[in-house]
Design a protein around this motif. Structure first.
Motif, PDB file in Angstrom:
ATOM      1  N   ILE A 136      -8.734   3.011   1.388  1.00 54.39           N
ATOM      2  CA  ILE A 136      -8.801   1.561   1.187  1.00 54.39           C
ATOM      3  C   ILE A 136     -10.226   1.190   0.769  1.00 54.39           C
ATOM      4  O   ILE A 136     -11.201   1.678   1.347  1.00 54.39           O
TER       5      ILE A 136
ATOM      6  N   VAL B 178      -7.011  -5.023   5.992  1.00 55.13           N
ATOM      7  CA  VAL B 178      -7.483  -3.632   5.897  1.00 55.13           C
ATOM      8  C   VAL B 178      -6.976  -2.841   7.109  1.00 55.13           C
ATOM      9  O   VAL B 178      -6.458  -1.731   6.982  1.00 55.13           O
TER      10      VAL B 178
ATOM     11  N   ALA C  16       0.837  -1.201   0.000  1.00 55.37           N
ATOM     12  CA  ALA C  16       0.000   0.000   0.000  1.00 55.37           C
ATOM     13  C   ALA C  16       0.872   1.251   0.000  1.00 55.37           C
ATOM     14  O   ALA C  16       0.563   2.251  -0.660  1.00 55.37           O
TER      15      ALA C  16
ATOM     16  N   ILE D 186      -3.243  -2.058   6.858  1.00 51.50           N
ATOM     17  CA  ILE D 186      -2.949  -0.929   5.957  1.00 51.50           C
ATOM     18  C   ILE D 186      -3.348   0.382   6.623  1.00 51.50           C
ATOM     19  O   ILE D 186      -2.584   1.354   6.639  1.00 51.50           O
ATOM     20  N   LYS D 187      -4.553   0.388   7.189  1.00 53.62           N
ATOM     21  CA  LYS D 187      -5.072   1.627   7.787  1.00 53.62           C
ATOM     22  C   LYS D 187      -4.125   2.157   8.861  1.00 53.62           C
ATOM     23  O   LYS D 187      -3.906   3.367   8.981  1.00 53.62           O
TER      24      LYS D 187
ATOM     25  N   ALA E 224     -11.903   0.856   5.905  1.00 58.64           N
ATOM     26  CA  ALA E 224     -12.263   0.909   4.488  1.00 58.64           C
ATOM     27  C   ALA E 224     -13.165   2.110   4.204  1.00 58.64           C
ATOM     28  O   ALA E 224     -14.162   2.317   4.884  1.00 58.64           O
TER      29      ALA E 224
ATOM     30  N   VAL F 241      -6.115   1.780  -2.596  1.00 55.21           N
ATOM     31  CA  VAL F 241      -5.877   0.343  -2.789  1.00 55.21           C
ATOM     32  C   VAL F 241      -7.176  -0.411  -2.506  1.00 55.21           C
ATOM     33  O   VAL F 241      -7.987   0.016  -1.685  1.00 55.21           O
ATOM     34  N   SER F 242      -7.357  -1.521  -3.242  1.00 52.80           N
ATOM     35  CA  SER F 242      -8.431  -2.455  -2.911  1.00 52.80           C
ATOM     36  C   SER F 242      -7.787  -3.614  -2.183  1.00 52.80           C
ATOM     37  O   SER F 242      -6.759  -4.124  -2.616  1.00 52.80           O
ATOM     38  N   ALA F 243      -8.391  -4.032  -1.082  1.00 51.46           N
ATOM     39  CA  ALA F 243      -7.834  -5.158  -0.327  1.00 51.46           C
ATOM     40  C   ALA F 243      -8.999  -5.941   0.265  1.00 51.46           C
ATOM     41  O   ALA F 243      -9.839  -5.358   0.932  1.00 51.46           O
TER      42      ALA F 243
END
Lengths: 252, 305
Positions: free
Chosen positions: B241, B230, B179, B233-234, B261, B190-192
């Motif tokens: 996201i 998610v 990411a 990444i956050k 997200a 980004v898609s996760a």
């Protein structure tokens, strides 16, 4: 296409391990044609997760009938439904049989649970058509003659009728239909359909086969159910382009 | 009339609500439109496109697993040219946001596809699939290599001003690193996650149940993994996201948003309930009313840890 919560009206055992489920489903019943199918959610939970595809077996007013064998968790759950239970049905799906053409005799060829789509087809055939049904199974306990007419039987073990496959029997008896035009409608295990396909293409006989494949959605979005086209250079989807195909169209 | 504002902004992309239909689970929109009112959705992500058509993998392509499914479709798609000619006219009529997913076997192909599709007005964003587990070339070879993901982001960024989303693979040890590379190279979001590599074996024949041997696992079985990715990444990277993975209902959607997200995608559930997206939008509405949330985006990343 509809998603309908259908109430179970009855469930009966036709032969050991084969069930006939009758549900109240007026919207789908008003539209569905022989050879089409429905995708059924057998539980309200995430297990089993996916719907299960079943051919339409018979339509009786507002009621649908489905014929199925128990061979996994989904069908086991379906077989344990009781009157009054609600099941979630998506349909009608796919392309069914074409049966209004110019021919004299409809020949049905069914192997095992491949009998499922034929009661509705036999019922729906134009009245001027003759019907002859060839039904095969492993043994006499697997012969499902529900809704069939003018029946010839074969079993793998010879416990009833001809000993051998149903296609072998049909090939032997084909001579007697030869002078008239026939149209063949078949459903069953792949080796049966393959043998029939070879024979009908060689003899140039019209033949439609109802195929099956594991699928998720049933209406074309998951792309999970490819079947080779006759040239082998592309796929059809069993759910959308089939499940019924002209035998000349696909490679089994 | 509702007083809940479900709108979401990701880069220059405006979504009327956070519910998107995931790539590869809705084709090009036409089939699912028979079951659901697409105008009520935040948007649709079209099936992965490559420059030339792809036939996809031989059957068997899918198998069900406990609360999940494995698929190895192999990016079957009509290719960019047919997409523009035959699929865009239908998509144009839909009153929803169109995000175009691109999968390719080389960096040049990603760039070329994006260039061609960039001129199509109704495409408002690109989602770059660097994480398909089911093809030999491209896919995961890119998706689990930081350098490749960085280069793809950079090169695609250079040819489009539209919102650029990179779809990440969970089949890596530290997804946040990916990411970060996307952010550094100019990606908007980004898609996760994409699917997890999995397999299933028939114990009687001892053969894999999927012809491709392995497939991508999706469905409720992967939701806890997706949520953790998610969240990871956050907590580490400041980039929007889009949460994906086993979302079946509005509760799952809210859970992903709390984990970080900004928007969510639903995939496998579309196969079972093609109206799930609309039901999720309605469920989110009720949740917000109950919790006196006026603006849905306020809950994004609102976890209490």
């Amino acid at each position: 296409m509809y998603i309908e919560k259908a109430r179970v009206d009855s469930i009966q055992t036709l032969v050991p391990n084969t069930y006939l489920l009758k549900v109240f489903s007026p919207l789908i019943a008003s539209k569905i044609k022989p050879g089409q199918f429905c995708n059924i959610k057998v539980s309200e939970t995430d297990y089993p997760l996916l719907r299960r595809p079943f051919s339409i077996c018979e339509v009786d007013g507002n009621y649908l009938h489905f014929m199925f064998d128990v061979h996994g968790e989904g069908t086991r759950i379906l077989s344990s439904k009781i009157i009054g239970d609600e099941i979630d049905i998506l349909g009608p799906l796919g392309k069914g049989f074409t049966y209004d053409g110019v021919y004299k005799t409809a020949i049905i060829i069914a192997g095992g649970i491949g009998a499922a789509p034929f009661p509705y087809l036999v019922e729906s055939l134009p009245k001027d058509k003759e019907v002859h049904c060839y039904i095969g199974g492993r043994s006499k306990n697997n012969i499902i003659d529900y809704g069939m007419k003018n029946i010839s039987v074969s079993t793998d073990d010879g416990s009833l009728g001809y000993k051998g496959t149903i296609v072998e029997l049909f090939k032997q008896e084909y001579e007697k239909f030869k002078k008239d035009s026939v149209s063949i409608f078949a459903c069953g295990p792949n080796p049966i359909l393959k043998a029939l396909q070879e024979f009908t293409i060689a003899k140039n006989i019209d033949c439609q086969i109802s195929t099956e494949c594991a699928m998720a959605c049933g209406f074309g979005i998951c792309q999970g159910c490819p079947i080779d086209n006759a040239d082998g250079d592309g796929y059809y989807l069993v759910c959308k382009d089939g499940p019924v195909f002209d035998a000349r169209m696909v490679r089994l | 009339m509702s007083f809940v504002d479900q709108s979401i902004q990701i880069g220059s992309l405006y979504l009327k609500n956070p519910v998107l239909l995931a790539s590869g689970t809705v084709g090009y929109g036409n089939e699912i439109a028979q079951f659901t009112d697409m105008s009520k959705l935040g948007g649709i992500v079209t099936k992965s496109l490559s420059l030339k058509p792809r036939k996809g993998n031989p059957p068997q392509r899918i198998v069900e697993t406990p609360s999940g499914m494995l698929n190895a479709i192999g990016l079957a798609n009509v290719g960019v040219e047919v997409f523009i000619k035959e699929k865009i006219p239908f998509l144009k009529e839909l009153d929803t946001t169109i995000i175009c997913n691109i999968a390719a076997s080389s960096i040049d192909e990603y760039v070329e596809c994006t260039k061609i599709l960039n001129s199509v007005d109704i495409i408002q964003a690109f989602e770059i699939n660097v994480s398909c587990p089911n093809v030999k070339e491209g896919g995961l070879i890119f998706g689990n290599d930081l350098n490749s993901v960085g280069r793809i982001t950079e090169k695609v960024r250079a040819v489009t001003k539209k919102t650029l989303i990179i779809k990440l693979s969970p089949n890596v040890s530290r997804i946040a690193d990916f990411a970060k590379v996307v952010k550094d190279e100019g990606g908007d979001a980004v898609s996760a996650i994409n699917t997890l590599v999995g397999t299933a074996i028939d114990i009687w024949t001892r053969k894999p149940k999927i012809k491709n041997v392995t497939g991508g696992l999706s469905g409720p079985a992967i939701k806890p993994v997706a949520l953790a990715k998610v969240l990871e990444i956050k907590r580490k990277v400041d980039i929007p996201i889009i949460g994906i993975g086993g979302i079946m209902n509005w509760k799952d959607a809210i859970e992903f948003m709390i984990a970080g997200a900004s928007a969510i995608q639903i995939g496998t559930v579309n196969f079972i309930n093609p109206n799930a997206g609309v039901e999720i939008v309605e469920g989110i509405e009720t949740y917000c009313e109950k919790c006196s949330i006026g603006k849905l985006s306020d809950i994004v990343g609102s976890y209490q840890i």
